[in-house]
Design a protein around this motif. Structure first.
Motif, PDB file in Angstrom:
ATOM      1  N   GLN A 116      14.421  18.534 -16.865  1.00  0.00           N
ATOM      2  CA  GLN A 116      13.207  19.263 -17.386  1.00  0.00           C
ATOM      3  C   GLN A 116      12.047  18.730 -16.538  1.00  0.00           C
ATOM      4  O   GLN A 116      11.123  19.887 -16.235  1.00  0.00           O
ATOM      5  CB  GLN A 116      12.867  18.968 -18.870  1.00  0.00           C
ATOM      6  N   SER A 131      13.737  28.990 -16.139  1.00  0.00           N
ATOM      7  CA  SER A 131      14.025  28.660 -17.509  1.00  0.00           C
ATOM      8  C   SER A 131      14.219  27.320 -17.826  1.00  0.00           C
ATOM      9  O   SER A 131      14.700  26.654 -18.727  1.00  0.00           O
ATOM     10  CB  SER A 131      15.366  29.019 -18.006  1.00  0.00           C
ATOM     11  N   ARG A 132      13.694  26.489 -16.611  1.00  0.00           N
ATOM     12  CA  ARG A 132      14.001  24.709 -16.874  1.00  0.00           C
ATOM     13  C   ARG A 132      13.156  24.122 -17.979  1.00  0.00           C
ATOM     14  O   ARG A 132      13.718  23.402 -18.598  1.00  0.00           O
ATOM     15  CB  ARG A 132      13.399  24.405 -15.500  1.00  0.00           C
ATOM     16  N   HIS A 133      11.839  24.690 -18.266  1.00  0.00           N
ATOM     17  CA  HIS A 133      11.110  23.984 -19.232  1.00  0.00           C
ATOM     18  C   HIS A 133      11.302  24.115 -20.482  1.00  0.00           C
ATOM     19  O   HIS A 133      11.336  23.759 -21.518  1.00  0.00           O
ATOM     20  CB  HIS A 133       9.792  24.534 -18.900  1.00  0.00           C
ATOM     21  N   GLN A 134      11.941  25.608 -20.880  1.00  0.00           N
ATOM     22  CA  GLN A 134      12.044  25.932 -22.327  1.00  0.00           C
ATOM     23  C   GLN A 134      13.394  26.046 -22.510  1.00  0.00           C
ATOM     24  O   GLN A 134      14.204  26.134 -21.693  1.00  0.00           O
ATOM     25  CB  GLN A 134      11.166  27.192 -22.459  1.00  0.00           C
TER      26      GLN A 134
END
Lengths: 340, 265
Positions: free
Chosen positions: B80, B108-111
Motif C-alpha cells: 500500500q 486500487s492500491r490504496h483502498q
C-alpha cells in the motif's frame, strides 16, 4: 435425429454453467482444479437430498451452489495455506468429496449413513415449478405446430427447459463478465496472469485464489444440481470425468469463437459446451458405439480440439514458405535471363 | 520516511551454502530523498530491496515506514505504501490484460478492492492524462493488451503504475538494466521526471555508475552485505566515477571486481 440434438442442446446449456466454472480456474486463475469431479456431485447430491426432504427446489439449488463454493474454498485453503501443489489439492478434495457426497445423500434414509444415489422421478424440481407457469403460455404448441409443418416427425415435449436454461445461463454469463471487470475481478485475473505484480499492488493473492476457486466450484455445483433435477436422479458417480468435459467445452469454444475479449470468451465457452454435447450425440448415433464409450469419445474430442489448431497453423506456415520459395525462384530466373 | 535499523539476514543458515546477505544494515531516508544504491553482484542490494518491500523478512532488525513499524507486515499489506519497478519489464504488468485494466489495478492500491467497476469514465480520463505524460502515445491505446507492448513501453507503464498513486516509498531495482541504451535513457529521464513531480522518497539500485551519479541526491555503496560508503547531498554534486572506484579500493583494499560494473562504466 432432431430429438437427439434437441436433448443435447438442453443438456449442453446446463453443462455450460459448469464449463464457465472450469474456465474461471483453468484460464483466468491458471489453476488446474480437479475438485470439479467431486463438487459437481456435491451440488447434485445436496439438491437431490434437500428436495427429497421436502425443501423448495429453489432453496435446495441455492444451498447446492453454496456447498460447491465451500468445497472450492477448501481446495484453495489447501493450496495457499498448506502450500500443497494445485493438482494435488484438487485431487485430495475430489476424493474427500466422494465420501462426503455419500454421506449427504445418506441423510435421506434411516437405515444407513451413506447412499449412492437418489431418484427424483416424482419430486418437484426447478423445472417442474417453471413448467406450471410455462404451459399456460401455449408457446410449446405453437412451436411444435411449426415443426410439424416443416416435416419433423418427433416434436419435443417441452421448450420450457431450453428457454429457462438460456435465460439462467446467460444471466450467469453477464454477471460473470461484469464481475471480471470489477476491482476484485481485475485482481483475480491479474493473479492468474502475474501474481508477483498483483502482490506489489497490495492484493492478497491467497484470498483471491480461494475466492476464485470457491466461485468456480459454486458454478460447477449449481450445474450439478440442475443436471440432477433435469435427469431426475443424483448418483455418486455422475461427476467422473467432469473436469475433462469442462475442458473440452472451453477448448472447443475457444477454438471456434476465439478469445479476443472476456465477453466473447464466456460466450465461446457456453457454445463450446453445447457443441460438445451435439458432437457426442452424433457420435452415439453410430451403430458400433455404446454409451459406455462416452468418456473415450470425450478424450478423443479434446485431443482433436487441441491438435487441429496446431496442425492448421503448421500447414499454413508451410504453404506460406513454399509460396515465398516459388516467388524467389521465379525472381532469380528472371534475373538470370536479363543477365544473359 | 524510511528507517532500517540493524537489519540482518543469512541465507541457508547452518548449511554449507550459508551466505550472509545483510550484515547489520542501518539506513535512514528523509522525505523526498532519492538514494541510488551501487555495489557488485551479491553485495546485498536486491536483498535489501526485498526486505523493504516485504518479499523477504529479516532475521532481526526493524523497518519503519513513515514512523510505523512494518517489520512483520506481509508484502501485500506493505505494498500500500510502496511502489516498485522490477528489472524484468515483464514483471510489473499483467500481459493478457489491457493498459487501462493494468492501470486500474495499480489505482486500487490504496483502498480495499470492492465490486466497483475497475475502469469507469472518470478513471479513464485520469489514466489518459497520466499516460500522456509519458509521451509514448499509450493514451490512445488504452484497450491494447500489455503483452503487445515493447519492453521499453512496458517498463514506462510499470513506472507510471508504481508512481501515479504517490506511494510513500518508491523502489527501483535495476529497472533500466534489461533495456537497450536508448530505451534505458528514456526510462531514466522518465524516472527523474516522475520522482521530481511528486517529490517521491526513492531508493534505486543500479549497476550503471554514471546513472547512480546523475540521479538522486544521495548515494550508497554496498559490499558483502554492508553499507561501506554513504555520499551525502553536499558531496554528491561533485562526485565522479573515479572517486567511487578509488573510494572502494581504499575501503576494501582491493580493486572493484564485477564485470558488469566495469562494463557499464
Amino acid at each position: 435425429m432432431f430429438t437427439a440434438i434437441f436433448g443435447s442442446v438442453e443438456q449442453g446449456i446446463i453443462y455450460a454453467i459448469m464449463a464457465l466454472g472450469v474456465y474461471l480456474t483453468f484460464r483466468v486463475l491458471d489453476f488446474p482444479d480437479l475438485t470439479v469431479d467431486g463438487s459437481f456431485v456435491t451440488g447434485a447430491a445436496t439438491a437431490a437430498t434437500m428436495i427429497t426432504l421436502g425443501y423448495n427446489p429453489i432453496i435446495s439449488t441455492l444451498c447446492a451452489t453454496l456447498a460447491g463454493f465451500v468445497a472450492g474454498s477448501i481446495t484453495g485453503l489447501l493450496h495457499t495455506k498448506a502450500k500443497i501443489n494445485p493438482l494435488l489439492s484438487g485431487i485430495l478434495m475430489m476424493i474427500a468429496l466422494y465420501s462426503i457426497n455419500l454421506r449427504i445423500m445418506g441423510l435421506t434414509i434411516d437405515t444407513a449413513v451413506g447412499r449412492p444415489n437418489i431418484p427424483l422421478a416424482n419430486s418437484d424440481s426447478l423445472f417442474t415449478l417453471f413448467f406450471g407457469f410455462w404451459e399456460k403460455l401455449g408457446i410449446d404448441t405453437a412451436l411444435n405446430n411449426m415443426l410439424l409443418s416443416l416435416g419433423v416427425e418427433h416434436v419435443p415435449n417441452t421448450w420450457g427447459t431450453i428457454f429457462i436454461m438460456f435465460v439462467l445461463t446467460f444471466a450467469i454469463k453477464f454477471t460473470f463478465d461484469w464481475f471480471l471487470k470489477t476491482e476484485v475481478g481485475l485482481a483475480i485475473r491479474a493473479t492468474g496472469d502475474n501474481d508477483k505484480m498483483i502482490r506489489s499492488f497490495s492484493a492478497n493473492t491467497d484470498t483471491l485464489v480461494i475466492l476464485g476457486l470457491g466461485l468456480s466450484n459454486g458454478l460447477v455445483a449449481l450445474s450439478g444440481a440442475l443436471i440432477a433435477q433435469y435427469g431426475k436422479f443424483a448418483d455418486v458417480g455422475m461427476g467422473i470425468g467432469m473436469i475433462v468435459i469442462g475442458l473440452a467445452s472451453v477448448i472447443i469454444g475457444e477454438a471456434i469463437f476465439g478469445t479476443k475479449t472476456i465477453v466473447r470468451t464466456t460466450f465461446a465457452v457456453i457454445f463450446g459446451a453445447i457443441i460438445y454435447r451435439i458432437v457426442l450425440a452424433l457420435a452415439l448415433q453410430v451403430e458400433f458405439l455404446d454409451t459406455g464409450d462416452m468418456k473415450l469419445i470425450t478424450a478423443i474430442i479434446v485431443v482433436i480440439a487441441l491438435v487441429v489448431p496446431t496442425l492448421r497453423k503448421k500447414r499454413k506456415d508451410k504453404v506460406r514458405k513454399a509460396k515465398r520459395r516459388a516467388e524467389r525462384a521465379l525472381a532469380e530466373r528472371r534475373e538470370a535471363k536479363t543477365i544473359a | 520516511m524510511l528507517n532500517l535499523k540493524g537489519i540482518n539476514k543469512i541465507f541457508n543458515e547452518a548449511t554449507p551454502d550459508e551466505k550472509v546477505a545483510l550484515d547489520n544494515i542501518t539506513l535512514d531516508l528523509k522525505e523526498g530523498d532519492f538514494v541510488t544504491v551501487i555495489g557488485s553482484n551479491g553485495a546485498g542490494k536486491s536483498t535489501m530491496m526485498n526486505m523493504i518491500s516485504g518479499a523477504l523478512l529479516p532475521d532481526f532488525g526493524h523497518i519503519k515506514i513513515d514512523g510505523k513499524d512494518v517489520t512483520r507486515l506481509p508484502e501485500y499489506k506493505r505494498s500500500q505504501f510502496i511502489g516498485r519497478v522490477f528489472q524484468d519489464p515483464m514483471a510489473g504488468t499483467a500481459p493478457t490484460m489491457t493498459i487501462e485494466e493494468n492501470l486500474a489495478i495499480a489505482y486500487s492500491r490504496h483502498q480495499k478492492r470492492s465490486l466497483r467497476i475497475g475502469v469507469n469514465k472518470k478513471r479513464r480520463e485520469f489514466f489518459k492524462e497520466s499516460l500522456a505524460t509519458l509521451h509514448l502515445n499509450l493514451e490512445n491505446r488504452l484497450n491494447a493488451k500489455v503483452g503487445l507492448l515493447s519492453g521499453g513501453e512496458r517498463q514506462a507503464l510499470s513506472l507510471l503504475m508504481a508512481t501515479f498513486t504517490k506511494p510513500n516509498i518508491l523502489l527501483l531495482d535495476e529497472h533500466t538494466a534489461a533495456l537497450d541504451p536508448s530505451r534505458a535513457e528514456l526510462i531514466t529521464n522518465l524516472t527523474k521526471q516522475l520522482v521530481e513531480k511528486d517529490n517521491l522518497t526513492t531508493l534505486m539500485v543500479t549497476h550503471n555508475m554514471q546513472q547512480a551519479i546523475d540521479l538522486g541526491n544521495r548515494l550508497i555503496m554496498m559490499d558483502k552485505g554492508q553499507i561501506i560508503l554513504e555520499v551525502e547531498p553536499s558531496a554528491k554534486k561533485d562526485l565522479q566515477i573515479d572517486d567511487l572506484m578509488a573510494e572502494f579500493q581504499r575501503i576494501r583494499g582491493e580493486k572493484m571486481v564485477s564485470d558488469r560494473t566495469l562494463l557499464s562504466v
